[in-house]
Design a protein around this motif. Structure first.
Motif, PDB file in Angstrom:
ATOM      1  N   VAL A 100       0.849  -1.197   0.000  1.00 55.38           N
ATOM      2  CA  VAL A 100       0.000   0.000   0.000  1.00 55.38           C
ATOM      3  C   VAL A 100       0.882   1.243   0.000  1.00 55.38           C
ATOM      4  N   CYS A 101       0.356   2.330  -0.486  1.00 49.84           N
ATOM      5  CA  CYS A 101       1.078   3.602  -0.507  1.00 49.84           C
ATOM      6  C   CYS A 101       0.820   4.358   0.794  1.00 49.84           C
ATOM      7  N   ASP A 102       1.857   4.542   1.557  1.00 45.42           N
ATOM      8  CA  ASP A 102       1.771   5.262   2.821  1.00 45.42           C
ATOM      9  C   ASP A 102       2.259   6.692   2.611  1.00 45.42           C
ATOM     10  N   GLU A 103       1.493   7.643   3.090  1.00 48.15           N
ATOM     11  CA  GLU A 103       1.859   9.040   2.899  1.00 48.15           C
ATOM     12  C   GLU A 103       3.197   9.383   3.530  1.00 48.15           C
ATOM     13  N   ALA A 104       3.629   8.587   4.495  1.00 43.43           N
ATOM     14  CA  ALA A 104       4.885   8.867   5.182  1.00 43.43           C
ATOM     15  C   ALA A 104       6.085   8.742   4.245  1.00 43.43           C
ATOM     16  N   TRP A 105       5.969   7.911   3.199  1.00 43.94           N
ATOM     17  CA  TRP A 105       7.105   7.717   2.288  1.00 43.94           C
ATOM     18  C   TRP A 105       6.713   7.739   0.811  1.00 43.94           C
ATOM     19  N   ALA A 106       5.431   7.713   0.490  1.00 46.01           N
ATOM     20  CA  ALA A 106       4.992   7.667  -0.910  1.00 46.01           C
ATOM     21  C   ALA A 106       4.714   9.073  -1.434  1.00 46.01           C
ATOM     22  N   ASP A 107       4.860   9.230  -2.749  1.00 46.91           N
ATOM     23  CA  ASP A 107       4.511  10.503  -3.386  1.00 46.91           C
ATOM     24  C   ASP A 107       3.297  10.303  -4.287  1.00 46.91           C
ATOM     25  N   GLU A 108       2.972  11.318  -5.086  1.00 45.78           N
ATOM     26  CA  GLU A 108       1.765  11.253  -5.912  1.00 45.78           C
ATOM     27  C   GLU A 108       1.864  10.244  -7.049  1.00 45.78           C
ATOM     28  N   ASN A 109       3.084   9.762  -7.353  1.00 49.03           N
ATOM     29  CA  ASN A 109       3.252   8.782  -8.431  1.00 49.03           C
ATOM     30  C   ASN A 109       3.150   7.341  -7.947  1.00 49.03           C
ATOM     31  N   CYS A 110       2.945   7.158  -6.667  1.00 46.24           N
ATOM     32  CA  CYS A 110       2.914   5.804  -6.099  1.00 46.24           C
ATOM     33  C   CYS A 110       1.587   5.114  -6.404  1.00 46.24           C
ATOM     34  N   VAL A 111       1.675   3.852  -6.788  1.00 46.07           N
ATOM     35  CA  VAL A 111       0.488   3.018  -7.003  1.00 46.07           C
ATOM     36  C   VAL A 111       0.684   1.714  -6.255  1.00 46.07           C
ATOM     37  N   ASP A 112      -0.378   1.261  -5.588  1.00 43.71           N
ATOM     38  CA  ASP A 112      -0.232   0.065  -4.764  1.00 43.71           C
ATOM     39  C   ASP A 112      -0.523  -1.197  -5.560  1.00 43.71           C
ATOM     40  N   ALA A 113      -0.534  -2.324  -4.868  1.00 43.94           N
ATOM     41  CA  ALA A 113      -0.645  -3.630  -5.532  1.00 43.94           C
ATOM     42  C   ALA A 113      -2.000  -3.831  -6.194  1.00 43.94           C
ATOM     43  N   SER A 114      -3.024  -3.092  -5.762  1.00 40.93           N
ATOM     44  CA  SER A 114      -4.357  -3.270  -6.337  1.00 40.93           C
ATOM     45  C   SER A 114      -4.626  -2.320  -7.491  1.00 40.93           C
ATOM     46  N   PHE A 115      -3.657  -1.495  -7.857  1.00 44.00           N
ATOM     47  CA  PHE A 115      -3.866  -0.529  -8.936  1.00 44.00           C
ATOM     48  C   PHE A 115      -4.109  -1.260 -10.246  1.00 44.00           C
ATOM     49  N   ASN A 116      -5.060  -0.780 -11.015  1.00 44.17           N
ATOM     50  CA  ASN A 116      -5.437  -1.408 -12.286  1.00 44.17           C
ATOM     51  C   ASN A 116      -4.624  -0.781 -13.415  1.00 44.17           C
ATOM     52  N   TYR A 117      -3.482  -1.408 -13.738  1.00 42.74           N
ATOM     53  CA  TYR A 117      -2.628  -0.871 -14.795  1.00 42.74           C
ATOM     54  C   TYR A 117      -3.268  -1.082 -16.160  1.00 42.74           C
ATOM     55  N   THR A 118      -3.051  -0.136 -17.029  1.00 43.72           N
ATOM     56  CA  THR A 118      -3.472  -0.286 -18.421  1.00 43.72           C
ATOM     57  C   THR A 118      -2.336   0.160 -19.310  1.00 43.72           C
ATOM     58  N   SER A 119      -2.441  -0.132 -20.574  1.00 48.58           N
ATOM     59  CA  SER A 119      -1.394   0.236 -21.513  1.00 48.58           C
ATOM     60  C   SER A 119      -1.274   1.748 -21.666  1.00 48.58           C
ATOM     61  N   ASN A 120      -2.316   2.502 -21.203  1.00 49.66           N
ATOM     62  CA  ASN A 120      -2.262   3.957 -21.305  1.00 49.66           C
ATOM     63  C   ASN A 120      -1.748   4.630 -20.038  1.00 49.66           C
ATOM     64  N   SER A 121      -1.320   3.831 -19.063  1.00 53.61           N
ATOM     65  CA  SER A 121      -0.852   4.390 -17.808  1.00 53.61           C
ATOM     66  C   SER A 121       0.406   5.206 -18.026  1.00 53.61           C
ATOM     67  N   SER A 122       0.568   6.205 -17.181  1.00 54.12           N
ATOM     68  CA  SER A 122       1.737   7.077 -17.303  1.00 54.12           C
ATOM     69  C   SER A 122       3.000   6.334 -16.941  1.00 54.12           C
ATOM     70  N   ALA A 123       4.076   6.622 -17.682  1.00 56.93           N
ATOM     71  CA  ALA A 123       5.350   5.972 -17.424  1.00 56.93           C
ATOM     72  C   ALA A 123       5.984   6.450 -16.125  1.00 56.93           C
ATOM     73  N   SER A 124       5.422   7.551 -15.534  1.00 52.60           N
ATOM     74  CA  SER A 124       6.000   8.098 -14.309  1.00 52.60           C
ATOM     75  C   SER A 124       5.531   7.353 -13.067  1.00 52.60           C
ATOM     76  N   TYR A 125       4.564   6.454 -13.225  1.00 50.70           N
ATOM     77  CA  TYR A 125       4.080   5.699 -12.079  1.00 50.70           C
ATOM     78  C   TYR A 125       5.174   4.789 -11.533  1.00 50.70           C
ATOM     79  N   GLN A 126       5.197   4.655 -10.207  1.00 56.21           N
ATOM     80  CA  GLN A 126       6.110   3.734  -9.536  1.00 56.21           C
ATOM     81  C   GLN A 126       5.312   2.857  -8.590  1.00 56.21           C
ATOM     82  N   SER A 127       5.683   1.604  -8.524  1.00 57.37           N
ATOM     83  CA  SER A 127       4.979   0.688  -7.635  1.00 57.37           C
ATOM     84  C   SER A 127       5.256   1.039  -6.178  1.00 57.37           C
ATOM     85  N   SER A 128       4.343   0.665  -5.324  1.00 57.34           N
ATOM     86  CA  SER A 128       4.514   0.935  -3.892  1.00 57.34           C
ATOM     87  C   SER A 128       5.720   0.193  -3.331  1.00 57.34           C
ATOM     88  N   SER A 129       6.009  -1.002  -3.859  1.00 57.19           N
ATOM     89  CA  SER A 129       7.167  -1.749  -3.363  1.00 57.19           C
ATOM     90  C   SER A 129       8.469  -1.049  -3.723  1.00 57.19           C
TER      91      SER A 129
END
Length: 613
Positions: A176-205
């Motif tokens: 999960v994305c915790d505000e203590a260490w995550a930024d606005e580009n963080c996506v957690d394990a349940s995020f629904n990725y698509t081929s149109n997703s931004s390349a700036s996204y980073q996984s929560s892990s």
């Protein structure tokens, strides 16, 4: 014939020493057309029989302990996260071809050579050079290389402890994305990725690893920072475990290896079965073995193959010689060399299938290509794998605990044997000193050094030490080692000693491979220097000061060879300079088997050979 008489005496001694002890795990052997009609028996109780002027030396309680200790050393982190990544970066399935060839003609022969020299002399990687006193510096250079690897292996062990502890959480914290260490580009394990997703996204892990665990510093121009207190405690715990496993010598190591050698296979097989059931797993495994044949013509692939073989088998670090020095003199290390090298290769392949099956599932869920989810180095173990573990529908905490517990056991096995080789060198030099105190001092010093990697800029130091300490130094020392043994000491003498100790006539494969090793290694080294690619981190070069430190580390380790040569020459006996120079390239008077009874038989065999000539 006189030679036959000497060998018959040796065979009788071998059989007598085997009676009344535990049976070996082996059976009959056949080598080069010569069959051994009876089962090899080895001494397995802890006996202390040495030369009158030498300290007593422990032995393995059973031959199985020695075999498992070697497997624990050779089957480690290099197999789990380094081999799959190296294969991926160097042509997938095509990488396996040069890797297997390198293992066959360089890795395994050098591994067996180190086993033979260690067992024959019952000495560590410094004292073994009584065979060629001028090359004693090789052993000291190997101390520096082993110490370098131990420091960053222990840091990986600390990371493993950290992840193992947090794996017992109700929710895996990197899922999960915790505000203590995550930024606005963080996506957690349940995020629904698509081929149109931004390349700036980073996984929560990924953000959890770099922002929360490492506090990663992208620029170290103003320093690397201070050690993280959490990682400091994890490192303290790790080195406490290593100390407890080493404090009482080889007997304590022998008990630990039963767990550290076998448990990883249970976990790898379990995770492979689970990973193979995930969507996209087949695609990942096919990508892992799919050959890119054009890469076979790339010299860089062969360089990577040799590096992986050395790193995986732990040859060139002195640890193999150290482990074999505690064997019974007549133990069949020929058989062990084949078993261990095959186990190492199969484990690498098993780990590759396991990891790539899960990476294939990750690529399927992200709707992207596999090359976008594979991260080299520590990222493969601490970013990609935790990310997929978080997506397991059934008790992800259980799989996470199993994986990081496996990583912990791999770290223990690798570190305790590398550290043990350093301890052996010191205790051989200062036999009157307490081994327990020496072990404590070395573990404490290594703990302090490993704190460097626990800083925000530690990943830069990790990359630097891995390149110079874990690869470059070993390449050069391995060339010196093979030339000194096969050319200076003489292949004929090596074959004679193997015949005396193991009662085996080695065939053309071993003779060719031992001559081929230094030539091949030298060619690869020259290529590496002509097309030198210094290490980078995330595509960024390290500061010039860091490269200077890396070259200094390499220079100090390699300079041990000429420094010890000059020192030995100064202390040598002889009326003229030429006599003293020749003497340091001949075996020392105290070179040979450690036990007096074996030494006498060996010296008689030498006399019989001279008389026959």
């Amino acid at each position: 014939m006189k030679q036959d008489t000497g060998l018959l005496r040796t065979q009788k001694r071998r059989e007598n020493e085997g009676r009344g002890n535990h049976a070996s795990y082996g059976g009959t052997e056949q080598d080069g057309g010569m069959e051994q009609g009876s089962e090899m028996k080895v001494e397995t109780s802890v006996t202390e029989a040495t030369l009158d002027t030498q300290e007593e030396r422990q032995q393995w309680s059973t031959p199985t302990e020695f075999l498992l200790a070697c497997i624990t050393t050779s089957v480690g982190l290099g197999n789990v996260w380094r081999f799959p990544t190296t294969a991926f970066e160097n042509g997938g399935g095509a990488f396996l071809i040069p890797y297997l060839l390198v293992l066959l003609f360089i890795g395994r022969p050098l591994y067996f050579l180190e086993l033979v020299m260690g067992q024959f002399s019952s000495s560590g990687s410094v004292e073994v050079w009584r065979m060629v006193p001028a090359m004693k510096g090789i052993g000291y250079g190997q101390i520096i290389a082993a110490w370098s690897v131990v420091t960053y292996f222990s840091y990986l062990m600390g990371l493993t402890v950290f992840y193992l502890i947090v794996s017992f959480s109700e929710v895996l914290p990197w899922s999960v994305c915790d505000e203590a260490w995550a930024d606005e580009n963080c996506v957690d394990a349940s995020f629904n990725y698509t081929s149109n997703s931004s390349a700036s996204y980073q996984s929560s892990s990924e953000q959890y690893y770099f922002n929360f665990v490492l506090h990663f510093k992208a620029d170290i121009s103003d320093g690397i920072g201070l050690p993280d207190w959490r990682m400091t405690l994890c490192l303290l715990f790790s080195w406490s475990v290593i100390f407890l496993s080493l404090g009482w010598g080889v007997k304590s190591i022998g008990k630990v290896v039963y767990f550290t050698a076998l448990f990883p296979y249970v976990v790898l097989v379990t995770l492979l079965v689970r990973g193979a059931m995930l969507p996209g797993a087949t695609t990942g495994m096919l990508y892992y073995i799919f050959p890119q044949w054009r890469r076979l013509l790339d010299p860089g692939v062969w360089y990577a193959a040799v590096t992986q073989a050395f790193f995986s088998l732990s040859t060139g670090f002195g640890v193999i010689c150290h482990l074999a020095s505690y064997n019974n003199f007549f133990h069949d290390v020929y058989r062990d060399a084949w078993i261990i090298s095959m186990a190492d290769t199969l484990t690498s392949l098993l780990a590759g299938f396991t990891i790539f099956s899960i990476l294939g599932n990750l690529a399927f869920q992200l709707d992207t290509n596999i090359e976008h989810v594979v991260r080299s180095g520590s990222g493969l173990a601490f970013v990609s794998y935790p990310e997929v573990l978080a997506k397991f529908e059934w008790v992800p905490q259980l799989f996470s605990v199993l994986f990081f517990l496996m990583m912990f056991t791999l770290c223990v096995g690798s570190i305790q044997n590398l550290t043990g080789s350093i301890i052996t060198i010191i205790t051989d030099q200062y036999p009157a000193k307490s081994k327990f105190a020496i072990t404590f001092g070395i573990c404490a010093a290594n703990f302090l050094f490993s704190l460097t990697y626990a800083t925000p800029g530690g990943q830069w130091i990790f990359t630097l030490v891995d390149y110079f300490g874990g690869s470059f130094i070993i390449f050069i020392l391995a060339i010196f080692e093979t030339v000194a043994i096969t050319v200076v000491y003489g292949l004929k003498n090596v074959l004679r000693d193997v015949k005396f100790m193991l009662n085996k006539d080695l065939g053309i494969y071993w003779r060719f491979s031992w001559y081929f090793c230094p030539v091949a290694l030298l060619a690869i080294l020259i290529y590496n220097m002509l097309y030198l690619c210094l290490p980078t981190l995330e595509g960024k070069p390290l500061p010039e000061a860091a490269y200077a430190c890396g070259w200094t580390l390499a220079a100090v380790a390699i300079s041990m060879v000429p420094v010890c040569l000059i020192t030995t020459l100064y202390q040598a006996k002889g009326e003229t300079f030429i006599e003293r120079l020749r003497s340091i390239f001949r075996p020392a008077e105290n070179w040979g088997p450690r036990k007096e009874v074996h030494r006498r038989e060996w010296e008689k065999l030498q006399c019989e050979e001279k008389q026959r000539k």
